[in-house]
Write a protein that holds these residues in place. Structure first.
Motif, PDB file in Angstrom:
ATOM      1  N   SER A  78       0.831  -1.195   0.000  1.00  0.00           N
ATOM      2  CA  SER A  78       0.000   0.000   0.000  1.00  0.00           C
ATOM      3  C   SER A  78       0.871   1.253   0.000  1.00  0.00           C
ATOM      4  O   SER A  78       0.534   2.254  -0.644  1.00  0.00           O
ATOM      5  N   ASN A  84     -11.899  -8.336   5.195  1.00  0.00           N
ATOM      6  CA  ASN A  84     -12.472  -8.016   3.883  1.00  0.00           C
ATOM      7  C   ASN A  84     -12.201  -6.570   3.470  1.00  0.00           C
ATOM      8  O   ASN A  84     -12.058  -6.272   2.281  1.00  0.00           O
ATOM      9  N   LEU A  85     -12.142  -5.661   4.462  1.00  0.00           N
ATOM     10  CA  LEU A  85     -11.961  -4.243   4.154  1.00  0.00           C
ATOM     11  C   LEU A  85     -10.512  -3.856   3.918  1.00  0.00           C
ATOM     12  O   LEU A  85     -10.234  -2.894   3.204  1.00  0.00           O
ATOM     13  N   TYR A 133      -5.411  -0.784  -0.898  1.00  0.00           N
ATOM     14  CA  TYR A 133      -5.094  -0.772  -2.329  1.00  0.00           C
ATOM     15  C   TYR A 133      -5.965   0.177  -3.146  1.00  0.00           C
ATOM     16  O   TYR A 133      -5.668   0.422  -4.316  1.00  0.00           O
ATOM     17  N   PHE A 134      -7.038   0.692  -2.572  1.00  0.00           N
ATOM     18  CA  PHE A 134      -7.916   1.578  -3.333  1.00  0.00           C
ATOM     19  C   PHE A 134      -8.173   2.912  -2.640  1.00  0.00           C
ATOM     20  O   PHE A 134      -7.830   3.980  -3.159  1.00  0.00           O
ATOM     21  N   ILE A 135      -8.739   2.875  -1.431  1.00  0.00           N
ATOM     22  CA  ILE A 135      -9.197   4.110  -0.787  1.00  0.00           C
ATOM     23  C   ILE A 135      -8.034   5.055  -0.491  1.00  0.00           C
ATOM     24  O   ILE A 135      -8.085   6.249  -0.827  1.00  0.00           O
ATOM     25  N   LEU A 140     -15.316   8.140   1.361  1.00  0.00           N
ATOM     26  CA  LEU A 140     -14.365   7.011   1.339  1.00  0.00           C
ATOM     27  C   LEU A 140     -13.509   6.975   2.594  1.00  0.00           C
ATOM     28  O   LEU A 140     -13.212   5.900   3.132  1.00  0.00           O
ATOM     29  N   ASP A 198      -7.865  -4.882   2.284  1.00  0.00           N
ATOM     30  CA  ASP A 198      -7.324  -4.751   0.928  1.00  0.00           C
ATOM     31  C   ASP A 198      -7.941  -3.559   0.205  1.00  0.00           C
ATOM     32  O   ASP A 198      -7.237  -2.827  -0.512  1.00  0.00           O
ATOM     33  N   TRP A 199      -9.260  -3.374   0.367  1.00  0.00           N
ATOM     34  CA  TRP A 199      -9.934  -2.260  -0.285  1.00  0.00           C
ATOM     35  C   TRP A 199      -9.373  -0.917   0.184  1.00  0.00           C
ATOM     36  O   TRP A 199      -9.141  -0.007  -0.618  1.00  0.00           O
ATOM     37  N   VAL A 200      -9.150  -0.814   1.487  1.00  0.00           N
ATOM     38  CA  VAL A 200      -8.620   0.438   2.037  1.00  0.00           C
ATOM     39  C   VAL A 200      -7.177   0.646   1.600  1.00  0.00           C
ATOM     40  O   VAL A 200      -6.794   1.730   1.143  1.00  0.00           O
TER      41      VAL A 200
END
Length: 429
Positions: free
Chosen positions: A20, A302-303, A309-311, A72, A305-307
């Motif tokens: 990240s 679950n969150l 790699y994306f957010i 976000l 990776d989203w946070v």
């Protein structure tokens, strides 16, 4: 349980945060290039583009950058809330002995940078940016530690992670108390009542992910409209997610054996589909698996990776675009105060407080961590970035000169801190 099984989740966390950090760096560089290119106007126009809904009774229409910073980032703060709750209940902060070392480091890493900021910055108009140098960007700092390889003991990574979480908690409190606008107490009261309702349900063992999400959106809107920064709704909502499993490991294993036997005995079709008996057993397996998992652990997993790699990269891409122009007006006093507070305030604060606490036997430092480790990681703590930029946006809302000045100070201070910390840890004796 073996040491390897205990450490592997943390090692995975470090790996995620490290990658990240690389994405953050890429997003930052891209934002700086775009905002200083001939297409700079398109960069600004993109984030100023308004998105939302407007009706006679309700309006929620905001620029894209505010959907990122308020929306976000609420998910980012929700994840922080989950991490704080887990660490205080079962992690590295769940006992006085464990919390002492990172707590002392975090306190020094917050207090001294704030003191430096006030001592250096004598401009009353920019004094409200004092919260900017408080927090540590865990993604960048862990990425650098990981790049140093085996020369860095795992206990040092645990220390950095733990005091960064305490830092985040301190930053959350600062945002709640000092960086919220005029408050509409009626709307805030309704939001708090809804949170209390969720806490009561959680205490009684009643939890529904979809109900929590639906009510969480309502709470987020109430915080937004009440004048309290809506990202705080994410932190408070996280505390309503239970950490308890509904069934224990032995009960799950016994049921798993029973379901496996039933699947073996069920009729098997000569087609690429399951029989009714098999489907029923698979449904039972899904139900028991859901009961076996900790809701907090599952959502955090679950969150993450989203946070990571994306957010956070999207946040950096939207906020790090500063026009670097020698003729543009800058608040140089603010830039200097932030740079010094991040580089010297963090390093002196953490090292001084940790060494003094050890001298008076208030804390115990793991044997594989040396004074050079502490000094090196204290410089890495000066990488403020994500939370620092976020607080800068709150502190100087509506003042682009101060916001740009703060961002430049954060970028310079974080870069200097990263280089010094890396060199100390790489060439320490």
């Amino acid at each position: 349980m073996t040491e390897k099984s205990l450490l592997s989740p943390f090692q995975k966390f470090v790996k995620i945060e490290s990658f990240s950090g690389l994405l953050l760096l890429a997003a930052t560089v891209l934002a700086l290039i775009w905002s200083n290119s001939p297409f700079a106007d398109s960069y600004t126009a993109l984030w100023d583009y308004k998105v939302g809904i407007t009706t006679e009774a309700f309006e929620l229409n905001k620029p894209l950058i505010l959907w990122i910073n308020d929306g976000l980032m609420a998910i980012f703060f929700f994840l922080i809330g989950l991490e704080i709750k887990r660490e205080f209940l079962i992690g590295e902060l769940n006992s006085p002995k464990k919390i002492g070392f990172p707590l002392v480091g975090a306190f020094g890493g917050m207090a001294i940078p704030v003191l430096c900021f006030f001592l250096i910055n004598n401009n009353p108009e920019t004094l409200k940016g004092w919260g900017i140098p408080m927090a540590t960007d865990i993604a960048f700092s862990l990425a650098i530690l990981t790049a140093l390889g085996k020369r860095i003991p795992l206990s040092l990574k645990v220390f950095l992670t733990a005091f960064a979480i305490v830092d985040d908690l301190g930053a959350v409190l600062v945002i709640a108390i000092f960086y919220s606008s005029s408050i509409k107490f009626a709307l805030l009261g309704v939001a708090i009542l809804l949170l209390v309702f969720l806490y009561i349900l959680s205490y009684k063992g009643i939890y529904s992910k979809f109900f929590t999400i639906a009510l969480g959106i309502v709470i987020w809107i109430l915080f937004l409209k009440s004048g309290i920064h809506p990202t705080l709704a994410g932190v408070l909502l996280a505390f309503s997610v239970p950490i308890r499993q509904k069934i224990n490991t032995q009960e799950f294993i016994n049921t798993l054996v029973s379901i496996t036997d039933n699947i073996k005995q069920a009729s098997i079709l000569n087609k690429p589909i399951l029989s009714k008996e098999q489907i029923q057993q698979i449904d039972d397996l899904e139900d028991w698996t859901y009961k076996y998992q900790s809701p907090l652990q599952q959502i955090e997993h679950n969150l993450h990776d989203w946070v990571a790699y994306f957010i956070i990269p999207v946040f950096a891409f939207a906020n790090a675009g500063v026009i670097i122009n020698s003729s543009a007006p800058l608040a140089f006093n603010l830039v200097t105060a932030i740079v010094v507070s991040l580089v010297l305030g963090k390093s002196i604060g953490i090292t001084l407080f940790v060494v003094l606490a050890q001298k008076i036997k208030l804390i115990n430092i793991p044997n594989d961590i040396t004074i050079w480790h502490i000094i090196g990681v204290s410089f890495l703590a000066g990488i403020g970035f994500t939370m620092s930029i976020f607080i800068a946006g709150l502190a100087f809302a509506g003042n682009p000169i101060n916001i740009d000045s703060a961002k430049i100070g954060i970028l310079i201070g974080s870069l200097i801190s990263a280089v010094i910390g890396f060199l100390i840890l790489k060439f320490k004796k």
